[in-house]
Motif scaffolding. Structure first.
Motif, short mmCIF file in Angstrom:
data_model
loop_
_atom_site.label_atom_id
_atom_site.label_comp_id
_atom_site.label_asym_id
_atom_site.label_seq_id
_atom_site.Cartn_x
_atom_site.Cartn_y
_atom_site.Cartn_z
N SER A 276 0.79 -1.24 0.01
CA SER A 276 -0.03 0.14 -0.12
C SER A 276 0.81 1.28 -0.07
N HIS A 277 1.98 1.34 0.71
CA HIS A 277 2.81 2.42 0.68
C HIS A 277 3.64 2.67 -0.57
N THR A 280 0.90 4.05 -3.17
CA THR A 280 0.91 5.42 -2.69
C THR A 280 1.93 6.28 -3.44
N TYR A 284 1.84 9.01 -6.32
CA TYR A 284 1.91 10.50 -6.11
C TYR A 284 3.25 11.14 -6.48
N THR A 294 -4.97 10.35 -5.29
CA THR A 294 -4.06 9.23 -5.06
C THR A 294 -5.06 8.43 -3.86
N ALA A 295 -5.54 9.14 -2.91
CA ALA A 295 -6.51 8.42 -1.86
C ALA A 295 -7.56 7.80 -2.57
N THR A 298 -6.57 4.43 -4.35
CA THR A 298 -6.20 3.35 -3.41
C THR A 298 -7.32 3.04 -2.63
N ALA A 300 -8.50 4.74 -0.11
CA ALA A 300 -8.18 5.15 1.31
C ALA A 300 -8.84 6.60 1.59
N THR A 302 -8.10 10.62 2.73
CA THR A 302 -6.75 11.23 2.50
C THR A 302 -5.91 11.47 3.58
N SER A 305 -3.74 8.39 3.10
CA SER A 305 -2.62 8.56 1.99
C SER A 305 -1.61 9.21 2.31
N ARG A 308 0.75 7.27 4.52
CA ARG A 308 1.34 6.33 3.98
C ARG A 308 2.45 7.08 3.19
#
Length: 436
Positions: A276-277, A280, A284, A294-295, A298, A300, A302, A305, A308
């Motif tokens: 996940s990291h 992200t 980004y 990005t959030a 993924t 997720a 904000t 994100s 991460r």
């Protein structure tokens, strides 16, 4: 005294569409206009409008981008015509002419994909083709904009696609041609992004092909999607980061690392990050998406994100202190993605693979259904027609002496037997019953 009329500007959404179609980032437009990146974002969102000389320069830039977009659209139509010539080659076209028509597709690919079609952060991921006329320090991994091509920029997509006449109106692309245009636009950069996520060249190519095969299976849905490039990108990332790949035999052996020492260290640092990291960070700092976008991609929030992203940057800078600056990290990601010269298959082969896959699963479903119906019929045929209760198990009866086998007679039993035998021979006459 007369006042000069301000040059007209297109609507805000059209400004952004022209920039993304021309493969320019907000940073590149800001550098040309001499303003900040946030100012360009405000111009494209409609929050503000340039004035004076800035307005004139911005109007000239948009006019130039509109002309370039028209040229690119013409090249895409030429590519579609070449594909039609290839499919109709069996009807009398010479092999040389068909091959010449097919080779016109890389020309569009050099503009849209291999030269690094537009991203939020730059072009460098398309370095496999000829270099694009952009500043050398402003590069990125992605071949599409932060949202991919707009619905109108990819032929055959957008809200007008379902009402279009596929073969009647001149200039309308078929679904196969629209798919090929999307593939040529996105595939060269997506394979580089998948390589950053997985660290494997073959898996990166396989991820892109499988994602586009899935897109071809669901093409009506993808063509109507507001962000078809983002739809495919999400599918590529999901497949590249799937944890089931480690159980495959060919993925148990490590591939050759990058040739450069710095590239090798950066790839090792990326692969140490949680999936996940890593995703992200690539979206980004590599692709150039905003934090909210990005959030959303993924799935997720904000703040999650952002957390991460900070953790990923800290982990990378702990291993490579020179990449503490986000701009330097972005540049190194672009260089690492463009060094491997990864190639993808041709769109017709991807579409053929998708169709073969669909046929296989269709036949498998039919075979399973036939086997299930046969098993059900056999069960109905052999099942009993009436109920037969099972025999109850035996129970032990208490108080009954066990049966004994005959043994030797005792003295009393011997005397009784002798007496009975003697009385039968010399005793009284037996009574015989008579009928009346």
């Amino acid at each position: 005294m007369t006042r000069s009329t301000a040059p007209p500007l297109p609507p805000p959404m059209a400004r952004r569409h022209l920039r993304e179609t021309a493969s320019l980032t907000r940073g590149q437009v800001a550098a040309r206009m001499g303003v900040s990146r946030e100012t360009v974002r405000a111009w494209e969102s409609g929050r503000s409008t340039p004035r004076g000389r800035k307005r004139e320069a911005y109007a000239r830039l948009l006019n130039t981008l509109e002309v370039e977009a028209a040229v690119t659209a013409t090249q895409v139509k030429t590519t579609g015509a070449a594909e039609e010539q290839r499919t109709a080659g069996a009807s009398g076209g010479s092999p040389t002419a068909v091959a010449a028509g097919a080779d016109s597709a890389p020309a569009a690919g050099e503009i849209a994909g291999e030269a690094g079609a537009g991203t939020e952060a730059g072009r460098e991921a398309g370095a496999a083709g000829p270099p694009a006329p952009v500043p050398a320090g402003d590069a990125a991994v992605s071949a599409e904009g932060p949202h991919g091509p707009e619905p109108g920029s990819v032929p055959g997509s957008g809200p007008d696609a379902e009402n279009a006449e596929p073969a009647e109106r001149p200039g309308t692309l078929t679904p196969a041609q629209a798919f090929d245009a999307l593939y040529a636009f996105c595939a060269p950069a997506l394979v580089r992004q998948a390589y950053l996520l997985s660290g494997r060249r073959e898996l990166a190519r396989e991820s892109v092909e499988r994602a586009f095969q899935l897109a071809w299976e669901r093409w009506p849905e993808v063509a109507r999607d507001p962000d078809p490039a983002g739809w495919v990108r999400a599918a590529v990332y999901e497949y590249a980061l799937s944890p089931w790949h480690r159980f495959r035999l060919r993925h148990r052996h490590a591939e050759a690392p990058p040739a450069g020492i710095s590239d090798r260290l950066l790839m090792r640092a990326l692969l140490k990050l949680p999936p996940s990291h890593r995703r992200t960070l690539v979206l980004y700092d590599g692709v150039g998406l905003g934090l909210a976008e990005t959030a959303a991609e993924t799935e997720a929030t904000t703040p999650a994100s952002a957390n991460r992203l900070l953790r990923a940057r800290a982990a990378v800078s702990a291993r490579l202190p020179e990449l503490e600056d986000p701009q330097e990290l972005h540049r190194r990601l672009a260089e690492l993605a463009s060094t491997e010269r990864l190639r993808t298959g041709r769109p017709p082969s991807v579409r053929a693979g998708s169709e073969r896959r669909a046929r296989f699963w269709t036949r498998a479903a039919i075979a399973f259904t036939v086997a299930l119906v046969g098993a059900t019929a056999l069960t109905v045929r052999t099942a009993p027609t009436q109920y037969e209760p099972p025999v109850a198990p035996g129970e032990t009866v208490r108080g009954v002496p066990p049966r004994q086998a005959p043994g030797p007679l005792s003295d009393e039993e011997l005397q009784l037997r002798a007496k009975l035998r003697d009385d039968l021979q010399s005793g009284t006459q037996r009574l015989v019953p008579q009928a009346r």
